[in-house]
Design a protein around this motif. Structure first.
Motif, PDB file in Angstrom:
ATOM      1  N   ASP A  79      -8.605   4.824  17.644  1.00  0.00           N
ATOM      2  CA  ASP A  79      -7.187   5.183  17.706  1.00  0.00           C
ATOM      3  C   ASP A  79      -6.392   4.494  16.590  1.00  0.00           C
ATOM      4  O   ASP A  79      -5.517   5.106  15.966  1.00  0.00           O
ATOM      5  CB  ASP A  79      -6.598   4.790  19.067  1.00  0.00           C
ATOM      6  N   ARG A  80      -6.687   3.216  16.359  1.00  0.00           N
ATOM      7  CA  ARG A  80      -5.989   2.499  15.282  1.00  0.00           C
ATOM      8  C   ARG A  80      -6.329   3.101  13.920  1.00  0.00           C
ATOM      9  O   ARG A  80      -5.470   3.202  13.033  1.00  0.00           O
ATOM     10  CB  ARG A  80      -6.343   1.010  15.323  1.00  0.00           C
ATOM     11  N   LEU A  81      -7.579   3.500  13.774  1.00  0.00           N
ATOM     12  CA  LEU A  81      -7.999   4.128  12.528  1.00  0.00           C
ATOM     13  C   LEU A  81      -7.286   5.467  12.326  1.00  0.00           C
ATOM     14  O   LEU A  81      -6.807   5.771  11.227  1.00  0.00           O
ATOM     15  CB  LEU A  81      -9.513   4.330  12.539  1.00  0.00           C
ATOM     16  N   ALA A  82      -7.200   6.260  13.392  1.00  0.00           N
ATOM     17  CA  ALA A  82      -6.516   7.553  13.299  1.00  0.00           C
ATOM     18  C   ALA A  82      -5.052   7.364  12.920  1.00  0.00           C
ATOM     19  O   ALA A  82      -4.503   8.118  12.095  1.00  0.00           O
ATOM     20  CB  ALA A  82      -6.631   8.296  14.630  1.00  0.00           C
ATOM     21  N   GLU A  83      -4.411   6.350  13.489  1.00  0.00           N
ATOM     22  CA  GLU A  83      -3.016   6.066  13.161  1.00  0.00           C
ATOM     23  C   GLU A  83      -2.863   5.697  11.686  1.00  0.00           C
ATOM     24  O   GLU A  83      -1.927   6.128  11.007  1.00  0.00           O
ATOM     25  CB  GLU A  83      -2.493   4.941  14.047  1.00  0.00           C
ATOM     26  N   LEU A  84      -3.815   4.898  11.182  1.00  0.00           N
ATOM     27  CA  LEU A  84      -3.772   4.493   9.779  1.00  0.00           C
ATOM     28  C   LEU A  84      -3.933   5.698   8.860  1.00  0.00           C
ATOM     29  O   LEU A  84      -3.195   5.853   7.872  1.00  0.00           O
ATOM     30  CB  LEU A  84      -4.874   3.464   9.514  1.00  0.00           C
ATOM     31  N   LEU A  85      -4.887   6.568   9.165  1.00  0.00           N
ATOM     32  CA  LEU A  85      -5.115   7.746   8.322  1.00  0.00           C
ATOM     33  C   LEU A  85      -3.934   8.714   8.388  1.00  0.00           C
ATOM     34  O   LEU A  85      -3.573   9.330   7.372  1.00  0.00           O
ATOM     35  CB  LEU A  85      -6.416   8.442   8.728  1.00  0.00           C
ATOM     36  N   ASN A  86      -3.341   8.841   9.553  1.00  0.00           N
ATOM     37  CA  ASN A  86      -2.146   9.690   9.658  1.00  0.00           C
ATOM     38  C   ASN A  86      -1.001   9.126   8.829  1.00  0.00           C
ATOM     39  O   ASN A  86      -0.195   9.872   8.262  1.00  0.00           O
ATOM     40  CB  ASN A  86      -1.720   9.828  11.119  1.00  0.00           C
ATOM     41  N   ARG A  87      -0.933   7.823   8.770  1.00  0.00           N
ATOM     42  CA  ARG A  87       0.160   7.166   8.033  1.00  0.00           C
ATOM     43  C   ARG A  87       0.051   7.388   6.532  1.00  0.00           C
ATOM     44  O   ARG A  87       1.055   7.671   5.861  1.00  0.00           O
ATOM     45  CB  ARG A  87       0.155   5.676   8.348  1.00  0.00           C
ATOM     46  N   TYR A  88      -1.180   7.295   6.005  1.00  0.00           N
ATOM     47  CA  TYR A  88      -1.351   7.332   4.547  1.00  0.00           C
ATOM     48  C   TYR A  88      -1.967   8.625   4.022  1.00  0.00           C
ATOM     49  O   TYR A  88      -1.952   8.853   2.810  1.00  0.00           O
ATOM     50  CB  TYR A  88      -2.195   6.133   4.092  1.00  0.00           C
ATOM     51  N   GLN A  89      -2.507   9.458   4.888  1.00  0.00           N
ATOM     52  CA  GLN A  89      -3.114  10.723   4.469  1.00  0.00           C
ATOM     53  C   GLN A  89      -4.013  10.525   3.238  1.00  0.00           C
ATOM     54  O   GLN A  89      -3.792  11.098   2.167  1.00  0.00           O
ATOM     55  CB  GLN A  89      -2.019  11.755   4.167  1.00  0.00           C
ATOM     56  N   PRO A  90      -5.051   9.702   3.375  1.00  0.00           N
ATOM     57  CA  PRO A  90      -5.923   9.441   2.222  1.00  0.00           C
ATOM     58  C   PRO A  90      -6.709  10.679   1.818  1.00  0.00           C
ATOM     59  O   PRO A  90      -6.933  11.591   2.621  1.00  0.00           O
ATOM     60  CB  PRO A  90      -6.844   8.341   2.742  1.00  0.00           C
ATOM     61  N   HIS A  91      -7.148  10.683   0.590  1.00  0.00           N
ATOM     62  CA  HIS A  91      -7.960  11.775   0.085  1.00  0.00           C
ATOM     63  C   HIS A  91      -9.389  11.719   0.618  1.00  0.00           C
ATOM     64  O   HIS A  91     -10.108  12.721   0.561  1.00  0.00           O
ATOM     65  CB  HIS A  91      -7.985  11.744  -1.442  1.00  0.00           C
TER      66      HIS A  91
ATOM     67  N   LEU B 205       0.829  -1.202   0.000  1.00  0.00           N
ATOM     68  CA  LEU B 205       0.000   0.000   0.000  1.00  0.00           C
ATOM     69  C   LEU B 205       0.867   1.257   0.000  1.00  0.00           C
ATOM     70  O   LEU B 205       0.491   2.269  -0.599  1.00  0.00           O
ATOM     71  CB  LEU B 205      -0.951   0.006   1.205  1.00  0.00           C
ATOM     72  N   SER B 206       2.003   1.227   0.652  1.00  0.00           N
ATOM     73  CA  SER B 206       2.905   2.376   0.639  1.00  0.00           C
ATOM     74  C   SER B 206       3.356   2.698  -0.789  1.00  0.00           C
ATOM     75  O   SER B 206       3.445   3.871  -1.178  1.00  0.00           O
ATOM     76  CB  SER B 206       4.137   2.100   1.516  1.00  0.00           C
ATOM     77  N   GLN B 207       3.608   1.668  -1.574  1.00  0.00           N
ATOM     78  CA  GLN B 207       3.996   1.890  -2.973  1.00  0.00           C
ATOM     79  C   GLN B 207       2.826   2.402  -3.797  1.00  0.00           C
ATOM     80  O   GLN B 207       2.992   3.303  -4.633  1.00  0.00           O
ATOM     81  CB  GLN B 207       4.527   0.582  -3.566  1.00  0.00           C
ATOM     82  N   ILE B 208       1.651   1.842  -3.545  1.00  0.00           N
ATOM     83  CA  ILE B 208       0.454   2.303  -4.250  1.00  0.00           C
ATOM     84  C   ILE B 208       0.205   3.779  -3.945  1.00  0.00           C
ATOM     85  O   ILE B 208      -0.096   4.588  -4.837  1.00  0.00           O
ATOM     86  CB  ILE B 208      -0.769   1.459  -3.847  1.00  0.00           C
ATOM     87  N   ARG B 209       0.336   4.141  -2.662  1.00  0.00           N
ATOM     88  CA  ARG B 209       0.029   5.518  -2.239  1.00  0.00           C
ATOM     89  C   ARG B 209       0.985   6.528  -2.874  1.00  0.00           C
ATOM     90  O   ARG B 209       0.619   7.691  -3.082  1.00  0.00           O
ATOM     91  CB  ARG B 209       0.099   5.613  -0.703  1.00  0.00           C
ATOM     92  N   GLN B 210       2.206   6.112  -3.183  1.00  0.00           N
ATOM     93  CA  GLN B 210       3.152   7.013  -3.833  1.00  0.00           C
ATOM     94  C   GLN B 210       2.743   7.346  -5.263  1.00  0.00           C
ATOM     95  O   GLN B 210       3.140   8.390  -5.797  1.00  0.00           O
ATOM     96  CB  GLN B 210       4.547   6.391  -3.837  1.00  0.00           C
ATOM     97  N   ARG B 211       1.922   6.488  -5.864  1.00  0.00           N
ATOM     98  CA  ARG B 211       1.588   6.637  -7.290  1.00  0.00           C
ATOM     99  C   ARG B 211       0.148   7.081  -7.529  1.00  0.00           C
ATOM    100  O   ARG B 211      -0.143   7.645  -8.594  1.00  0.00           O
ATOM    101  CB  ARG B 211       1.817   5.315  -8.021  1.00  0.00           C
ATOM    102  N   TYR B 212      -0.743   6.791  -6.562  1.00  0.00           N
ATOM    103  CA  TYR B 212      -2.163   7.016  -6.809  1.00  0.00           C
ATOM    104  C   TYR B 212      -2.821   7.717  -5.617  1.00  0.00           C
ATOM    105  O   TYR B 212      -2.349   7.622  -4.481  1.00  0.00           O
ATOM    106  CB  TYR B 212      -2.889   5.676  -7.034  1.00  0.00           C
ATOM    107  N   ALA B 213      -3.932   8.399  -5.905  1.00  0.00           N
ATOM    108  CA  ALA B 213      -4.785   8.901  -4.827  1.00  0.00           C
ATOM    109  C   ALA B 213      -5.380   7.704  -4.087  1.00  0.00           C
ATOM    110  O   ALA B 213      -5.540   6.617  -4.661  1.00  0.00           O
ATOM    111  CB  ALA B 213      -5.890   9.788  -5.396  1.00  0.00           C
ATOM    112  N   LEU B 214      -5.728   7.922  -2.819  1.00  0.00           N
ATOM    113  CA  LEU B 214      -6.191   6.816  -1.981  1.00  0.00           C
ATOM    114  C   LEU B 214      -7.442   7.198  -1.209  1.00  0.00           C
ATOM    115  O   LEU B 214      -7.545   8.301  -0.658  1.00  0.00           O
ATOM    116  CB  LEU B 214      -5.088   6.424  -0.993  1.00  0.00           C
TER     117      LEU B 214
END
Length: 298
Positions: free
Chosen positions: A93-105, A63-72
């Motif tokens: 809290d786990r959800l907040a950590e995930l969103l902070n990690r990937y900064q989805p659109h 997913l880290s590689q996907i996020r570098q190339r595409y909107a999420l």
């Protein structure tokens, strides 16, 4: 909506980019290597949050590689927004950590419940539409938006039963939630069609009764068909088949009212080759291209 939640939501709305007004796909493990090795002409990918609530492993690596190339877009299935008990703070809290990690659109969840006390169910269950449930759902959404410091999108449900003591229509309930909390709407067109057929509602009237200016994303999917105990047509939101022509037609009608919006092709069962899903994406893109921008996006 609390002042704190309103402040956080407004601030996040200024900082968080919206999804591109293109067509996206749900990211499936069967397709990841092909997506990473080839240039996939797609607007964005969407994942289920609960599949990534671990510290590391291959899911995060890819997913880290996907996020570098595409909107999420991240789509939750486990917050249990409609449950009687308070939001699970550990899950949040786990959800907040995930969103902070990937900064989805975009982040979205369902108007449903899937847990009660210590019991968790592998389903998205319906809620009654009354004032007590409205207050509870709004409290839960306020808490989610406050903790995540961003607005969320709320998905309209697919349902198979109605509660006798409901005092509001589904669309009036959704409209009231959006007005009170400032959240957006994830308009699942397949869910609209499934619920309307199951309950003998008019799909066009359903769409017209929603606050379409709040739509931040559209979902399209396939359904399965059965019969109820009386022999009437019963549709199941199965996500295991191509999008039905009736759903394509309803999607086109929605776009006439809204103009083009980010649109996701969902397929969670009987996953076909990536080329099959890309073909459906091209069909959605053709419909997007036919409609001018009409509504200012929130």
């Amino acid at each position: 909506m609390t002042l704190l939640a309103q402040s956080h939501a407004c601030g996040a709305r200024e900082k968080s980019p919206a999804l591109p007004i293109e067509v996206g796909l749900g990211l499936k493990t069967q397709h990841i290597q092909q997506i990473l090795s080839e240039k996939t002409d797609i607007g964005f990918f969407e994942v289920h949050a609960e599949n990534y609530m671990v510290a590391g492993g291959p899911f995060h690596h890819h997913l880290s590689q996907i996020r570098q190339r595409y909107a999420l877009s991240i789509h939750g299935v486990g917050l249990s927004i409609g449950a009687e008990h308070a939001i699970d703070e550990d899950h949040l809290d786990r959800l907040a950590e995930l969103l902070n990690r990937y900064q989805p659109h975009s982040f979205s969840e369902h108007l449903a419940w899937s847990s009660h006390g210590e019991n968790f169910y592998n389903d998205l269950l319906p809620i009654p539409y009354d004032q007590a449930t409205l207050s509870r759902v709004c409290e839960h959404i306020d808490r989610v938006q406050e903790r995540l410091q961003r607005p969320m999108l709320l998905e309209n449900p697919s349902t198979y039963v109605e509660f006798a003591h409901s005092s509001m229509s589904e669309t009036d309930f959704i409209s009231a939630v959006i007005k009170r909390t400032g959240c957006g709407l994830l308009l699942d067109v397949n869910n609209v069609y499934v619920s309307c057929i199951n309950h003998n509602w008019n799909p066009q009237h359903y769409i017209d009764s929603l606050p379409l200016e709040a739509v931040g994303e559209i979902h399209l999917a396939g359904f399965a068909e059965d019969q109820d105990s009386l022999g009437a047509r019963l549709l199941i939101d199965a996500h295991g088949s191509p999008i039905d022509n009736a759903v394509w037609s309803l999607y086109s009608d929605v776009l006439k009212r809204t103009g083009p919006l980010p649109t996701l092709i969902e397929r969670d069962n009987d996953i076909p080759a990536l080329a099959v899903l890309l073909s459906e994406a091209r069909q959605a893109e053709a419909l997007l291209a036919r409609h001018p921008q009409l509504l200012e996006r929130a």
